[in-house]
Design a protein around this motif. Sequence first.
Motif, mmCIF file in Angstrom:
data_model
loop_
_atom_site.group_PDB
_atom_site.id
_atom_site.type_symbol
_atom_site.label_atom_id
_atom_site.label_comp_id
_atom_site.label_asym_id
_atom_site.label_seq_id
_atom_site.Cartn_x
_atom_site.Cartn_y
_atom_site.Cartn_z
ATOM 1 N N MET A 1 0.842 -1.169 0.000
ATOM 2 C CA MET A 1 0.000 0.000 0.000
ATOM 3 C C MET A 1 0.893 1.240 0.000
ATOM 4 O O MET A 1 1.881 1.298 0.716
ATOM 5 N N SER A 2 0.522 2.244 -0.772
ATOM 6 C CA SER A 2 1.327 3.458 -0.861
ATOM 7 C C SER A 2 1.126 4.329 0.384
ATOM 8 O O SER A 2 0.199 4.133 1.170
ATOM 9 N N ASP A 3 2.022 5.301 0.531
ATOM 10 C CA ASP A 3 1.911 6.230 1.655
ATOM 11 C C ASP A 3 0.587 6.987 1.626
ATOM 12 O O ASP A 3 -0.033 7.197 2.664
ATOM 13 N N VAL A 4 0.159 7.377 0.428
ATOM 14 C CA VAL A 4 -1.102 8.113 0.287
ATOM 15 C C VAL A 4 -2.273 7.237 0.717
ATOM 16 O O VAL A 4 -3.142 7.684 1.468
ATOM 17 N N GLU A 5 -2.289 5.998 0.272
ATOM 18 C CA GLU A 5 -3.377 5.089 0.640
ATOM 19 C C GLU A 5 -3.389 4.817 2.140
ATOM 20 O O GLU A 5 -4.451 4.774 2.761
ATOM 21 N N THR A 6 -2.223 4.645 2.713
ATOM 22 C CA THR A 6 -2.108 4.415 4.155
ATOM 23 C C THR A 6 -2.622 5.621 4.927
ATOM 24 O O THR A 6 -3.373 5.476 5.896
ATOM 25 N N LEU A 7 -2.215 6.799 4.488
ATOM 26 C CA LEU A 7 -2.643 8.028 5.151
ATOM 27 C C LEU A 7 -4.147 8.249 4.984
ATOM 28 O O LEU A 7 -4.817 8.691 5.926
ATOM 29 N N LYS A 8 -4.692 7.937 3.810
ATOM 30 C CA LYS A 8 -6.133 8.049 3.598
ATOM 31 C C LYS A 8 -6.899 7.139 4.554
ATOM 32 O O LYS A 8 -7.914 7.537 5.122
ATOM 33 N N ALA A 9 -6.405 5.943 4.749
ATOM 34 C CA ALA A 9 -7.039 5.001 5.672
ATOM 35 C C ALA A 9 -6.977 5.529 7.102
ATOM 36 O O ALA A 9 -7.945 5.424 7.860
ATOM 37 N N GLU A 10 -5.836 6.096 7.450
ATOM 38 C CA GLU A 10 -5.674 6.655 8.786
ATOM 39 C C GLU A 10 -6.615 7.845 9.005
ATOM 40 O O GLU A 10 -7.236 7.973 10.062
ATOM 41 N N VAL A 11 -6.734 8.709 7.995
ATOM 42 C CA VAL A 11 -7.633 9.859 8.079
ATOM 43 C C VAL A 11 -9.080 9.388 8.215
ATOM 44 O O VAL A 11 -9.844 9.935 9.020
ATOM 45 N N LYS A 12 -9.429 8.363 7.469
ATOM 46 C CA LYS A 12 -10.798 7.837 7.546
ATOM 47 C C LYS A 12 -11.087 7.300 8.944
ATOM 48 O O LYS A 12 -12.154 7.561 9.511
ATOM 49 N N LEU A 60 -1.771 14.624 4.158
ATOM 50 C CA LEU A 60 -2.346 13.964 2.980
ATOM 51 C C LEU A 60 -2.434 14.953 1.819
ATOM 52 O O LEU A 60 -2.089 14.599 0.672
ATOM 53 N N LYS A 61 -2.844 16.161 2.100
ATOM 54 C CA LYS A 61 -2.942 17.174 1.048
ATOM 55 C C LYS A 61 -1.575 17.433 0.418
ATOM 56 O O LYS A 61 -1.453 17.573 -0.800
ATOM 57 N N GLN A 62 -0.531 17.470 1.248
ATOM 58 C CA GLN A 62 0.827 17.679 0.728
ATOM 59 C C GLN A 62 1.281 16.511 -0.127
ATOM 60 O O GLN A 62 1.914 16.701 -1.166
ATOM 61 N N LEU A 63 0.979 15.285 0.306
ATOM 62 C CA LEU A 63 1.391 14.100 -0.455
ATOM 63 C C LEU A 63 0.661 14.024 -1.804
ATOM 64 O O LEU A 63 1.240 13.552 -2.780
ATOM 65 N N GLU A 64 -0.574 14.466 -1.819
ATOM 66 C CA GLU A 64 -1.360 14.390 -3.049
ATOM 67 C C GLU A 64 -0.996 15.498 -4.028
ATOM 68 O O GLU A 64 -1.302 15.383 -5.210
ATOM 69 N N ALA A 65 -0.348 16.540 -3.532
ATOM 70 C CA ALA A 65 0.008 17.670 -4.417
ATOM 71 C C ALA A 65 1.222 17.365 -5.264
ATOM 72 O O ALA A 65 1.983 16.499 -5.088
#
Length: 65
Positions: A1-12, A60-65
């Motif tokens: 799982m990518s860092d973005v996906e991991t962070l999205k799961a954590e945010v959720k 997450l916003k920074q990683l997605e940018a």
Amino acid sequence: MSDVETLKAEVKKLSSRAVALKMDLHDLAEDLPVNWQSILDVAQKTYSTYETLETKRAELKQLEA
């Protein structure tokens, strides 16, 4: 799982926890003066969770940018 996906799961997960704590705080306020002793504990948990959620959303916003 990518860092973005991991962070999205954590945010959720944090978001769900924050909403639950918000409702706990709301329920506590409605039942006052019953359990007034737990106000600080519930409020601190709610505050900390929302603070962490805000930080993770910014990451997450920074990683997605």
